[in-house]
Design an enzyme around this catalytic site. Structure first.
Site, PDB file in Angstrom:
ATOM      1  N   ARG A   1      -4.650   0.156   8.973  1.00  0.00           N
ATOM      2  CA  ARG A   1      -3.441  -0.037   7.958  1.00  0.00           C
ATOM      3  C   ARG A   1      -4.014  -0.550   6.616  1.00  0.00           C
ATOM      4  O   ARG A   1      -3.694  -0.298   5.584  1.00  0.00           O
ATOM      5  CB  ARG A   1      -2.625  -1.087   8.560  1.00  0.00           C
ATOM      6  CG  ARG A   1      -1.227  -1.679   7.606  1.00  0.00           C
ATOM      7  CD  ARG A   1      -0.478  -2.549   8.525  1.00  0.00           C
ATOM      8  NE  ARG A   1       0.335  -3.529   7.666  1.00  0.00           N
ATOM      9  CZ  ARG A   1       1.420  -3.303   6.965  1.00  0.00           C
ATOM     10  NH1 ARG A   1       2.166  -2.044   7.316  1.00  0.00           N
ATOM     11  NH2 ARG A   1       1.840  -4.381   6.492  1.00  0.00           N
TER      12      ARG A   1
ATOM     13  N   HIS B   1       5.530  -5.346   2.624  1.00  0.00           N
ATOM     14  CA  HIS B   1       5.059  -6.676   2.233  1.00  0.00           C
ATOM     15  C   HIS B   1       6.494  -7.437   1.635  1.00  0.00           C
ATOM     16  O   HIS B   1       7.037  -6.706   0.653  1.00  0.00           O
ATOM     17  CB  HIS B   1       3.956  -6.916   1.117  1.00  0.00           C
ATOM     18  CG  HIS B   1       2.703  -6.395   1.962  1.00  0.00           C
ATOM     19  ND1 HIS B   1       1.442  -6.206   1.284  1.00  0.00           N
ATOM     20  CD2 HIS B   1       2.292  -6.518   3.364  1.00  0.00           C
ATOM     21  CE1 HIS B   1       0.397  -5.957   2.000  1.00  0.00           C
ATOM     22  NE2 HIS B   1       1.136  -6.198   3.481  1.00  0.00           N
TER      23      HIS B   1
ATOM     24  N   HIS C   1      -5.668  -2.970  13.038  1.00  0.00           N
ATOM     25  CA  HIS C   1      -4.910  -3.485  11.827  1.00  0.00           C
ATOM     26  C   HIS C   1      -5.728  -3.106  10.679  1.00  0.00           C
ATOM     27  O   HIS C   1      -5.138  -2.858   9.440  1.00  0.00           O
ATOM     28  CB  HIS C   1      -4.574  -4.782  11.957  1.00  0.00           C
ATOM     29  CG  HIS C   1      -3.792  -5.480  10.862  1.00  0.00           C
ATOM     30  ND1 HIS C   1      -2.605  -4.938  10.875  1.00  0.00           N
ATOM     31  CD2 HIS C   1      -3.910  -6.091   9.828  1.00  0.00           C
ATOM     32  CE1 HIS C   1      -1.659  -5.493   9.997  1.00  0.00           C
ATOM     33  NE2 HIS C   1      -2.533  -6.344   9.361  1.00  0.00           N
TER      34      HIS C   1
ATOM     35  N   TYR D   1      -5.500  -5.887  -2.100  1.00  0.00           N
ATOM     36  CA  TYR D   1      -6.151  -4.726  -2.279  1.00  0.00           C
ATOM     37  C   TYR D   1      -6.729  -4.431  -3.669  1.00  0.00           C
ATOM     38  O   TYR D   1      -7.679  -3.605  -3.767  1.00  0.00           O
ATOM     39  CB  TYR D   1      -5.212  -3.509  -1.918  1.00  0.00           C
ATOM     40  CG  TYR D   1      -4.864  -3.861  -0.380  1.00  0.00           C
ATOM     41  CD1 TYR D   1      -5.537  -3.680   0.779  1.00  0.00           C
ATOM     42  CD2 TYR D   1      -3.502  -4.426  -0.061  1.00  0.00           C
ATOM     43  CE1 TYR D   1      -5.055  -3.811   2.096  1.00  0.00           C
ATOM     44  CE2 TYR D   1      -2.864  -4.455   1.477  1.00  0.00           C
ATOM     45  CZ  TYR D   1      -3.771  -4.237   2.363  1.00  0.00           C
ATOM     46  OH  TYR D   1      -3.595  -4.527   3.667  1.00  0.00           O
TER      47      TYR D   1
ATOM     48  N   ARG E   1       2.210  -0.737  11.077  1.00  0.00           N
ATOM     49  CA  ARG E   1       1.635  -1.929  11.939  1.00  0.00           C
ATOM     50  C   ARG E   1       1.464  -1.336  13.256  1.00  0.00           C
ATOM     51  O   ARG E   1       2.385  -0.469  13.688  1.00  0.00           O
ATOM     52  CB  ARG E   1       2.448  -3.145  12.028  1.00  0.00           C
ATOM     53  CG  ARG E   1       2.582  -3.736  10.663  1.00  0.00           C
ATOM     54  CD  ARG E   1       3.398  -5.014  10.652  1.00  0.00           C
ATOM     55  NE  ARG E   1       3.565  -5.722   9.420  1.00  0.00           N
ATOM     56  CZ  ARG E   1       4.313  -5.709   8.500  1.00  0.00           C
ATOM     57  NH1 ARG E   1       5.368  -4.719   8.752  1.00  0.00           N
ATOM     58  NH2 ARG E   1       4.460  -6.303   7.370  1.00  0.00           N
TER      59      ARG E   1
ATOM     60  N   LYS F   1       8.726  -6.566   9.916  1.00  0.00           N
ATOM     61  CA  LYS F   1       8.660  -8.061  10.195  1.00  0.00           C
ATOM     62  C   LYS F   1       9.913  -8.676   9.738  1.00  0.00           C
ATOM     63  O   LYS F   1      10.527  -8.203   8.589  1.00  0.00           O
ATOM     64  CB  LYS F   1       7.432  -8.671   9.486  1.00  0.00           C
ATOM     65  CG  LYS F   1       6.281  -8.701  10.147  1.00  0.00           C
ATOM     66  CD  LYS F   1       5.124  -9.534   9.432  1.00  0.00           C
ATOM     67  CE  LYS F   1       3.863  -9.484  10.234  1.00  0.00           C
ATOM     68  NZ  LYS F   1       2.763 -10.378   9.745  1.00  0.00           N
TER      69      LYS F   1
END
Length: 306
Positions: free
Chosen positions: A254, A277, A251, A286, A160, A183
């Site tokens: 990524r 994730h 982004h 994806y 990120r 995150k």
């Protein structure tokens, strides 16, 4: 103590728990506070009484539907309402654990359905063209090298932009595997390609600011930590020159990392770990991109596709 004050103190205790025990990020805490405070405000008006612990315990499915309907009328979109409901459910789970309050009605409330847009990656050749193009936008050579290094980390490592710009000088020279704080304070280990190592070293060799372990790795012109807006701006300039759509953002690089890995035969679980994730569901998006790409190729090349 007023009933409304009691409810907000409970919310504060819950947020303190999330911050201290679960290590939730400040942005997450802020979003939770906003969502639950709005819910408590509605319940106070809807019930016509102070939002006490007893009032929270009396919430039923009709109250939840009334809150959701009022939120939609106020202009809250389906995606934002789903997030708010998730926040309220998290709060109620904590209430149930701490005070044995009945929480079945709240947890049974279903989120509104919404079509989650697929990530929009950049094609492999366009990603490489973008990295080449950002270098020539800068007036100073070291700034161009810096932008190339950042973009290479986004595309080559799936980082990120906040993760790349959050690196300090002690991260260089980049190792074969780099520990990233993502995150929610979650750490993950990502492999670093030789091209990414070389790009960062080139930048550091040209950078006029000294490399210090406790100082930002990527610096702005005045020496402070590089602002994400600088990368976004140079990306905007580059995509216009290359004729790429507005979806070609930092982004998106990524997203491209993940999509191209999948196309090359990478498995979802490994890609999930590389991206950081929390849920495999996020990574599965994806797969849909890959299928859509294959169908587009099929339509263009198959005799019956036209």
């Amino acid at each position: 103590m007023s009933d409304t004050l009691e409810a907000h103190q409970l919310m504060d205790e819950w947020l303190l728990h999330l911050r201290g025990i679960n290590g939730a990020a400040e942005k997450t805490i802020s979003a939770y506070r906003q969502d639950v405070a709005a819910f408590l405000g509605f319940i106070t008006t809807h019930k016509g009484m102070g939002c006490s612990k007893a009032a929270l315990a009396s919430i039923d499915i009709k109250d939840m539907r009334a809150w959701m309907a009022a939120s939609r009328r106020a202009g809250l979109g389906a995606r934002s309402l789903a997030r708010a409901l998730s926040s309220v459910k998290s709060f109620y789970r904590w209430l149930g654990e701490q005070f044995n309050l009945p929480i079945t009605s709240v947890l049974a409330t279903r989120a509104p359905k919404f079509e989650k847009p697929l990530p929009r990656p950049v094609e492999a050749n366009a990603a490489k063209a973008l990295i080449d193009c950002v270098e020539i936008q800068a007036k100073q050579g070291w700034v161009g090298a810096r932008d190339v290094a950042v973009m290479t980390l986004l595309y080559g490592c799936g980082m990120r932009i906040s993760e790349a710009l959050g690196l300090n000088g002690d991260a260089a020279p980049l190792p074969d595997s780099l520990k990233i704080m993502g995150k929610g304070g979650k750490q993950r280990l990502i492999p670093v390609l030789p091209i990414a190592k070389q790009a960062v070293q080139t930048y550091l060799r040209l950078c006029p600011h000294p490399q210090e372990a406790d100082q930002p790795l990527f610096r702005g012109v005045r020496g402070g930590r590089l602002n994400p807006r600088a990368i976004q701006k140079v990306m905007e300039q580059s995509r216009m020159q290359l004729g790429l759509p507005a979806s070609a953002t930092p982004h998106a690089m990524r997203h491209s990392f993940a999509t191209h890995l999948l196309e090359a035969g990478g498995d979802l679980r490994s890609i999930q770990e590389l991206l950081g994730h929390a849920s495999l569901t996020s990574t599965q998006a994806y797969t849909a991109i890959n299928q859509a790409h294959l169908m587009e190729v099929y339509r263009k090349t198959h005799p019956s596709g036209s």
